[in-house]
Design an enzyme around this catalytic site. Structure first.
Site, PDB file in Angstrom:
ATOM      1  N   PHE A  76       1.185  -0.761  -0.051  1.00 22.57           N
ATOM      2  CA  PHE A  76       0.082  -0.211   0.043  1.00 22.57           C
ATOM      3  C   PHE A  76       0.688   1.524   0.089  1.00 22.57           C
ATOM      4  O   PHE A  76       1.619   1.490   0.838  1.00 22.57           O
ATOM      5  CB  PHE A  76      -1.194  -0.099   1.139  1.00 22.57           C
ATOM      6  CG  PHE A  76      -1.205  -1.213   1.588  1.00 22.57           C
ATOM      7  CD1 PHE A  76      -2.568  -1.456   0.315  1.00 22.57           C
ATOM      8  CD2 PHE A  76      -1.421  -1.918   2.484  1.00 22.57           C
ATOM      9  CE1 PHE A  76      -2.211  -3.569   1.109  1.00 22.57           C
ATOM     10  CE2 PHE A  76      -1.737  -3.600   2.474  1.00 22.57           C
ATOM     11  CZ  PHE A  76      -2.165  -4.009   1.876  1.00 22.57           C
TER      12      PHE A  76
ATOM     13  N   ASP B 243       2.349   4.362   0.613  1.00 25.38           N
ATOM     14  CA  ASP B 243       2.271   5.882   1.093  1.00 25.38           C
ATOM     15  C   ASP B 243       3.814   6.417   1.565  1.00 25.38           C
ATOM     16  O   ASP B 243       4.663   6.388   0.064  1.00 25.38           O
ATOM     17  CB  ASP B 243       1.265   4.990   2.181  1.00 25.38           C
ATOM     18  CG  ASP B 243       2.986   4.355   3.058  1.00 25.38           C
ATOM     19  OD1 ASP B 243       3.859   3.989   3.317  1.00 25.38           O
ATOM     20  OD2 ASP B 243       2.239   4.045   4.600  1.00 25.38           O
TER      21      ASP B 243
ATOM     22  N   ASP C 212       3.094  -5.570   3.919  1.00 25.56           N
ATOM     23  CA  ASP C 212       3.510  -4.470   3.928  1.00 25.56           C
ATOM     24  C   ASP C 212       2.773  -4.140   5.385  1.00 25.56           C
ATOM     25  O   ASP C 212       3.572  -3.526   6.164  1.00 25.56           O
ATOM     26  CB  ASP C 212       2.536  -3.440   3.065  1.00 25.56           C
ATOM     27  CG  ASP C 212       1.965  -2.528   3.172  1.00 25.56           C
ATOM     28  OD1 ASP C 212       0.890  -1.966   4.422  1.00 25.56           O
ATOM     29  OD2 ASP C 212       2.312  -1.909   2.566  1.00 25.56           O
TER      30      ASP C 212
END
Length: 352
Positions: free
Chosen positions: A249, A251, A325
């Site tokens: 994910f 970020d 993750d």
């Protein structure tokens, strides 16, 4: 998701974006300032191999990673996840000494956990914050009360959080009135769930144009699916097909961890830019390279880990990118002092 041009009765439709994994590969092939380091990738794979049988690398640790969430068996759990993931973006402070804080049951939280604490606090106060019939029409002032800080620094982007939450609530009401009913047409298939989310919820449409190609990163859409999976696993309600469709994910915290671990490298120019505190806009080439290369970096880590398990244990490996993750994000938080010299990139947007 198809990546070719379609035509309908003479109309040419826009080319669909590359899915996140293929987007990561494409970005790596053209990146000028961010690079995947195979030696570091192998070291991280070895580190994860040593942890392969620990709860840290399983979906069963969902509740541990989400201590402020309702019990996975609760009727509120899935809608709680939807509310939190819909507003899960942009918690970084303008100044380190001015951070939004929420104290819940004697513990003071910062960053993403302020959102979790605030939503659970609201539930205890009797506010139906997980009910789409309520949050689809709540006012900015009502949401401000729910997300109130315990100090003088408010949670960033209140107006944007209000917009995406009320939008999400209206979509749920159009699809049965709950996140479970909304997501059910996807048949629990991870890829179909991501596609359903981004097709119906504009705020989850985390896309960009890079080197003339439309790409997708879908940080929040994928984490919403992963959280759905975590709850289903905790409920022992069966597997989710095609879960390996999910990538990491992308970020700002996990890329920092990957640089710290030597699996990702920034150019000197980019490093200087970040140390100078320059804000990168959403879709900026450098921002896309940081996020896209992070996706492919974790794919390479996963590939090496799978090879290690097969070669040494004679078994197949079920540790996917989402689990990696879920390990790296708290790792970054736990080791923040050790990696403080590595700057994170700052982009103020609704996508992460």
């Amino acid at each position: 998701m198809c990546c070719s041009l379609k035509s309908t009765k003479g109309k040419v439709l826009m080319e669909a974006p590359l899915p996140p994994r293929e987007s990561g590969r494409f970005v790596v092939e053209h990146s000028r300032d961010v690079f995947v380091e195979e030696e570091g990738v192998r070291r991280v794979a070895e580190m994860l191999y040593a942890l392969r049988k620990s709860e840290e690398l399983t979906a069963s640790g969902w509740k541990k990673a989400n201590p402020l969430a309702p019990s996975p068996t609760s009727d509120h759990a899935l809608n709680w996840v939807f509310v939190v993931d819909t507003m899960n973006f942009s918690f970084w402070p303008e100044r380190e000494d001015q951070q939004c804080e929420v104290t819940y049951r004697g513990t003071t939280y910062r960053g993403y956990m302020t959102l979790c604490a605030a939503i659970t606090r609201a539930m205890e106060e009797g506010i139906p914050i997980t009910e789409p019939s309520y949050f689809s029409q709540m006012s900015v002032e009502e949401l401000g009360r729910v997300l109130r800080s315990d100090n003088d620094t408010p949670m960033p982007m209140l107006v944007e959080r209000h917009r995406v939450l009320t939008e999400g609530g209206r979509v749920l009401l159009q699809h049965g009135g709950s996140f479970r009913s909304f997501i059910s047409p996807a048949g629990s298939d991870a890829q179909k769930m991501v596609e359903l989310i981004v097709d119906n919820l504009p705020s989850y449409r985390d896309e960009a144009t890079y080197k003339g190609k439309r790409i997708s990163l879908y940080k929040r859409a994928q984490i919403l699916v992963a959280d759905f999976w975590g709850i289903m696993e905790a409920r022992v309600e069966g597997d989710i097909p095609n879960l390996d469709f999910l990538t990491m994910f992308a970020d700002y915290r996990v890329p920092q961890a990957l640089v710290h671990l030597g699996a990702l490298r920034y150019s000197d120019t980019l490093m200087e830019t970040l140390r100078n505190g320059e804000l990168l806009s959403s879709g900026d080439r450098r921002e896309v390279e940081i996020r896209g290369c992070s996706i492919w970096c974790v794919e390479r880590i996963k590939a090496h880990l799978w090879s290690l398990v097969e070669e040494r244990d004679g078994q197949s490996c079920n540790i996917n990118s989402a689990i990696i993750d879920f390990y790296l994000w708290p790792y970054a938080k736990q080791h923040h002092k050790e990696m403080a010299h590595i700057p994170i990139h700052h982009t103020r947007c609704i996508y992460y």
